[in-house]
Write a protein that holds these residues in place. Structure first.
Motif, short mmCIF file in Angstrom:
data_model
loop_
_atom_site.label_atom_id
_atom_site.label_comp_id
_atom_site.label_asym_id
_atom_site.label_seq_id
_atom_site.Cartn_x
_atom_site.Cartn_y
_atom_site.Cartn_z
N CYS A 151 0.84 -1.19 0.00
CA CYS A 151 0.00 0.00 0.00
C CYS A 151 0.88 1.25 0.00
O CYS A 151 1.86 1.32 0.74
N LYS A 155 0.19 3.46 4.00
CA LYS A 155 -1.18 3.14 4.41
C LYS A 155 -1.25 1.74 5.02
O LYS A 155 -0.55 0.83 4.61
N CYS A 158 -5.52 -0.85 1.82
CA CYS A 158 -5.86 -0.29 0.51
C CYS A 158 -6.59 -1.33 -0.31
O CYS A 158 -6.36 -2.53 -0.16
N THR A 160 -7.85 -1.97 -4.51
CA THR A 160 -7.61 -1.51 -5.87
C THR A 160 -8.52 -2.25 -6.83
O THR A 160 -8.69 -3.46 -6.73
N GLN A 569 -4.39 8.28 -6.61
CA GLN A 569 -5.19 7.07 -6.53
C GLN A 569 -5.45 6.40 -7.88
O GLN A 569 -5.84 5.24 -7.91
N GLN A 604 -7.42 3.21 -6.78
CA GLN A 604 -7.17 2.73 -5.43
C GLN A 604 -8.07 3.47 -4.43
O GLN A 604 -8.33 4.67 -4.57
#
Length: 605
Positions: A151, A155, A158, A160, A569, A604
């Motif tokens: 991630c 993070k 996450c 995706t 993202q 993401q």
């Protein structure tokens, strides 16, 4: 670009002057710093995979040193992967450390492992039977699926979503979730799907040719979980894929349904800070069903492999050196089931015990291993390895290794009615390698390795297509890779792979073995958001018959890829494989893919 850290090769997308230590597990069957490796190792990380133009595992691997790929068409077709000029059955392929090959053919369905599920690939060239037992004569390829790491921006969690389209017409998609918790839970799982219309894999003069497109449909699921405790760790890995491939070959079948599964559960017990043990239970399935619409019946070939592995590792440190002692025992049961023929034997038990020692003393490293295997069909085999690495000066290291290997005959070799030989002996090998890894400056690296492998009791087919043990074969080769970062925007890389696969009984080259390939690549990052890559691959002609009278022609392919980060993202990717639509084959009678264009977007959350 091709980078070297110690002897690691990889197309490094991020332009970093200082590389973090790379931890590998494939060569010694335990975690170790690649900077101390005594044999050639290639690591392909997730960033490389994401930035490459490759659309499947075969097209990704073919440019790397020591690796040869022969495909029987495009997406969904069988693909043979070999290391350093040995046969596909002499190359061990693992999924998360689990054997996933067929016990009848001896090969692994790598076409059924989507790139989108992979976080890392480790390629250990050279004999590694002292660690893994049978089949690792040419080396080991360990395919590792995604876990909770990866991630961005630190993070903890996450998700995706990726969707894409391609030409010839097809589509793909993946949904994945990854993360870590403060309580020590690490998790990653994903679902991948793909479908493509394909193209006609064979030409008009090929045996079994049907003038139609050969498509491929596939769905897969991958899972990796681990939980840390004060006393150690529990973990579980699982990969399942089901593919439906169309092909041209037999009057009663032109479609194949293939199921690939590899899974394990395990526990690590930390006895002290420098001593731990592990127990793993694994299961793998390779299941192929061939059929044709409108024709009654089907042909099934199924392998189920169940195993257990016990290992322990102890580290001792003195004033001058670090000593690592490790060892273990493993046993697995192989069972086959088919409705096509009746095998005289349909199951067998294999077991092995092994020990390893590693010494690290300043700029000097040594590793050694010894293993004894038992196979209830042919008996026992003992293998060993010894390697050393020495830093001649800062940034320049020399390495050398020697190892022995063996391959147990498959069920087809031994028992396929009318086409087998129950008296076959196991193939045996000896391999030697010497290499240099040179980090010339922070922007330039070079790695060179020379090797030779001797194979005795090699299994070949006689004039009646019955397998028998021939005298010996000798494979000699040179591998070289170089990478140079010109500036913050440009990086160039190149590799050469030269080998002589010689049948020592006849003096001829072993058929269907690559003799030379070279690649040149470049990575251009004009902005932080845009990355452009290009790679040119040249593969020389190779003989396709034992008498060396016929060849497959040489070929050149050019691949391009562009990735663009719309924001933190979202990312777009455009890839073009075989951009100049080269017409070539890696197996006689089968056409390799022409120009393939794909466009995808990832988001993401």
């Amino acid at each position: 670009m091709i980078m070297t850290s110690g002897n690691a090769h990889g197309q490094q997308v991020e332009q970093e002057a200082v590389l973090e230590p790379i931890v590998i597990s494939a060569p010694l069957r335990r975690e170790a710093d690649i900077a101390t490796a005594t044999s050639s190792v290639t690591v392909i990380d997730e960033a490389e995979i994401r930035a490459s133009a490759a659309s499947d595992l075969a097209s990704l691997l073919r440019s790397y040193p020591g690796v040869s790929i022969a495909t029987f068409g495009g997406f969904g077709s069988n693909a043979e992967v070999t290391l350093r000029g040995v046969s596909p059955t002499q190359t061990l392929v693992l999924i998360n450390g689990v054997r996933a090959s067929s016990a009848t053919s001896g090969t692994t369905s790598i076409f059924n492992v989507p790139l989108e599920s992979i976080s890392r690939i480790e390629i250990a060239n050279g004999a590694h039977s002292a660690q893994y037992g049978s089949d690792a004569i040419g080396g080991v390829i360990n395919i590792i699926t995604k876990d909770g790491s990866g991630c961005p921006d630190g993070k903890d969690h996450c998700s995706t979503v990726t969707v894409g389209v391609e030409h010839p017409w097809g589509a793909s998609g993946r949904v994945e979730t990854r993360g870590k918790t403060e309580g020590g839970l690490n998790y990653g799982f994903g679902i991948t799907g793909r479908g493509t219309r394909g193209y006609d894999f064979t030409g008009p003069t090929s045996w079994g040719h049907e003038p139609d497109d050969d498509g491929f449909r596939q769905g897969s699921f991958d899972l990796r979980l681990s939980q840390d405790f004060d006393w150690g760790r529990l973990y579980a890995d699982g990969f399942y894929a089901r593919g439906m491939s169309e092909f041209d070959a037999f009057p009663d079948s032109n479609e194949a349904r293939t199921v690939t599964f590899a899974g394990k559960v395990g526990a690590q017990i930390n006895h002290t800070n420098d001593w731990f043990s592990r127990i793993e239970v694994s299961n793998a399935i390779d299941d192929a069903r061939n059929h044709r619409d409108g024709v009654p019946g089907h042909e099934d070939y199924r392998t189920v492999r169940s195993g257990v592995l016990l290992t322990t590792q102890k580290t001792l440190k003195t004033d001058l050196a670090e000593h690592v002692f490790s060892g273990g025992v493993e046993a697995y049961r192989e069972q086959i089931d088919t409705n096509v023929v009746s095998y005289a034997v349909e199951d067998r038990t294999l077991a092995g015990i092994f020990g390893q020692y590693a010494l690290s003393m300043g700029s000097f490293n040594v590793d050694a291993g010894l293993r004894h295997d038992y196979n209830e069909q042919f008996g026992e085999a003992t293998t060993y390895n010894l390697g050393a690495r020495y830093e001649l000066m800062e940034g320049l290291s020399a390495r050398a290794s020697f190892g022995t290997g063996f391959r147990a005959p498959t069920f087809n070799d031994l028992y396929y009615p009318g086409w087998s030989n129950p008296n076959l002996l196991p193939e045996r090998s000896k391999s030697v390698e010497a290499g240099l890894a040179w980090q010339i400056d922070p922007d330039t690296s070079l790695d060179v390795a020379v090797y030779r492998t001797w194979i005795s009791e090699a299994i070949a087919l006689d004039a009646s297509y019955l397998p028998y043990n021939i005298g010996s074969a000798r494979i000699s080769g040179i591998e070289a890779t170089m990478s140079h970062r010109i500036n913050e925007s440009w990086t160039v890389n190149g590799s050469l792979d030269l080998r002589q696969p010689r049948d020592e009984d006849t003096g001829n080259d072993i058929p269907n073995r690559e003799r030379f390939k070279g690649s040149i690549g470049a990575v251009y990052t004009p902005t932080e958001s845009l990355t452009l890559t290009a790679n040119l691959l040249y593969v020389a002609s190779r003989y396709i018959d034992a008498s060396n009278t016929r060849k497959l022609p040489d070929f050149v392919t050019m691949d391009f890829a562009a990735t663009y980060d719309v924001d933190e993202q979202s990312q777009w990717k455009l890839a073009v494989l075989n951009a100049f639509d080269e017409d070539y084959s890696t197996r006689e009678g089968f056409r390799a893919p022409g120009r393939t264009i794909s466009l995808s977007v990832s988001r993401q959350f």
